[in-house]
Design a protein around this motif. Structure first.
Motif, PDB file in Angstrom:
ATOM      1  N   GLY A  37       0.814  -1.213   0.000  1.00  0.00           N
ATOM      2  CA  GLY A  37       0.000   0.000   0.000  1.00  0.00           C
ATOM      3  C   GLY A  37       0.843   1.256   0.000  1.00  0.00           C
ATOM      4  O   GLY A  37       0.544   2.224  -0.704  1.00  0.00           O
ATOM      5  N   SER A  38       1.912   1.245   0.778  1.00  0.00           N
ATOM      6  CA  SER A  38       2.788   2.427   0.804  1.00  0.00           C
ATOM      7  C   SER A  38       3.541   2.589  -0.514  1.00  0.00           C
ATOM      8  O   SER A  38       3.755   3.714  -0.973  1.00  0.00           O
ATOM      9  N   ALA A  41       0.953   4.052  -2.960  1.00  0.00           N
ATOM     10  CA  ALA A  41       0.683   5.460  -2.648  1.00  0.00           C
ATOM     11  C   ALA A  41       1.852   6.341  -3.079  1.00  0.00           C
ATOM     12  O   ALA A  41       1.656   7.426  -3.642  1.00  0.00           O
ATOM     13  N   LEU A  67      -4.170  13.623  -3.547  1.00  0.00           N
ATOM     14  CA  LEU A  67      -4.286  12.971  -2.244  1.00  0.00           C
ATOM     15  C   LEU A  67      -5.339  11.875  -2.271  1.00  0.00           C
ATOM     16  O   LEU A  67      -5.115  10.770  -1.749  1.00  0.00           O
ATOM     17  N   LYS A  68      -6.483  12.152  -2.901  1.00  0.00           N
ATOM     18  CA  LYS A  68      -7.527  11.133  -3.015  1.00  0.00           C
ATOM     19  C   LYS A  68      -7.047   9.936  -3.830  1.00  0.00           C
ATOM     20  O   LYS A  68      -7.288   8.789  -3.464  1.00  0.00           O
ATOM     21  N   LYS A  69      -6.350  10.217  -4.929  1.00  0.00           N
ATOM     22  CA  LYS A  69      -5.840   9.142  -5.777  1.00  0.00           C
ATOM     23  C   LYS A  69      -4.789   8.329  -5.022  1.00  0.00           C
ATOM     24  O   LYS A  69      -4.771   7.096  -5.101  1.00  0.00           O
ATOM     25  N   MET A  70      -3.937   9.011  -4.274  1.00  0.00           N
ATOM     26  CA  MET A  70      -2.896   8.331  -3.503  1.00  0.00           C
ATOM     27  C   MET A  70      -3.527   7.383  -2.482  1.00  0.00           C
ATOM     28  O   MET A  70      -3.119   6.221  -2.363  1.00  0.00           O
ATOM     29  N   CYS A  71      -4.528   7.851  -1.769  1.00  0.00           N
ATOM     30  CA  CYS A  71      -5.193   7.005  -0.768  1.00  0.00           C
ATOM     31  C   CYS A  71      -5.922   5.838  -1.424  1.00  0.00           C
ATOM     32  O   CYS A  71      -5.872   4.710  -0.929  1.00  0.00           O
ATOM     33  N   LYS A  72      -6.593   6.110  -2.537  1.00  0.00           N
ATOM     34  CA  LYS A  72      -7.326   5.054  -3.243  1.00  0.00           C
ATOM     35  C   LYS A  72      -6.383   3.973  -3.772  1.00  0.00           C
ATOM     36  O   LYS A  72      -6.633   2.783  -3.593  1.00  0.00           O
ATOM     37  N   GLY A  74      -3.288   3.312  -2.763  1.00  0.00           N
ATOM     38  CA  GLY A  74      -2.665   2.625  -1.632  1.00  0.00           C
ATOM     39  C   GLY A  74      -3.593   1.615  -1.004  1.00  0.00           C
ATOM     40  O   GLY A  74      -3.199   0.486  -0.688  1.00  0.00           O
ATOM     41  N   ALA A  75      -4.850   2.001  -0.812  1.00  0.00           N
ATOM     42  CA  ALA A  75      -5.820   1.084  -0.205  1.00  0.00           C
ATOM     43  C   ALA A  75      -6.112  -0.098  -1.128  1.00  0.00           C
ATOM     44  O   ALA A  75      -6.201  -1.246  -0.669  1.00  0.00           O
TER      45      ALA A  75
END
Length: 146
Positions: A37-38, A41, A67-72, A74-75
């Motif tokens: 995930g990291s 991200a 930021l939204k794309k990074m979290c999505k 990564g998750a």
């Protein structure tokens, strides 16, 4: 005849995270989630940073979208990795042995689960299961070579 040689070693830094949930299965799955995930991200934010720098525009909207794309990302990839690592570990516990077959079965199960969660096409689910098993098996066999 003169020759030159390069002697030495090249290695990457290693970061280990230890979180004890009290259950080895969950420990392995959580470790896979956090590591991959990291990476996902970080890849996402690096790609968006490059686009922003190359395009010459940086705004609050671009930062929020990144930021939204990074979290999505990564998750999503963390979840896939967590499922795979958990499946591989579970298969190893059930079989009582640790070999490349665990990766193959774990990869196939993960490919089928992720595909079933995202579409209803039976042929695609089977194809994704075969792909997951093949990629996981190739990864383990390539690790044996190095």
């Amino acid at each position: 005849m003169p020759s030159t040689r390069f002697l030495g070693s090249l290695s990457t830094p290693r970061v280990d995270i230890t979180i004890d949930t009290g259950n080895l299965f969950f420990n392995h799955a959580l470790e896979g989630f956090l590591k991959i995930g990291s990476v996902a991200a970080t890849r996402s934010i690096a790609e968006d940073s490059f686009k922003a720098i190359n395009g010459g525009k940086l705004s609050k909207h671009c930062l929020e979208r990144s930021l939204k794309k990074m979290c999505k990302e990564g998750a999503y990839w963390g979840s896939v990795a967590g499922v795979y690592v958990g499946m591989e570990y579970g298969v190893g516990r059930i079989r009582g042995t640790w070999d490349w077959k665990n990766a193959m079965i774990g990869g196939a199960l993960t490919g089928a689960l992720v595909s079933a969660a995202t579409n209803n096409n039976k042929d695609q689910i089977v194809s994704d299961a075969l792909t997951g098993g093949a990629v996981a098996t190739a990864s383990v066999l390539l690790n044996y070579l190095t």
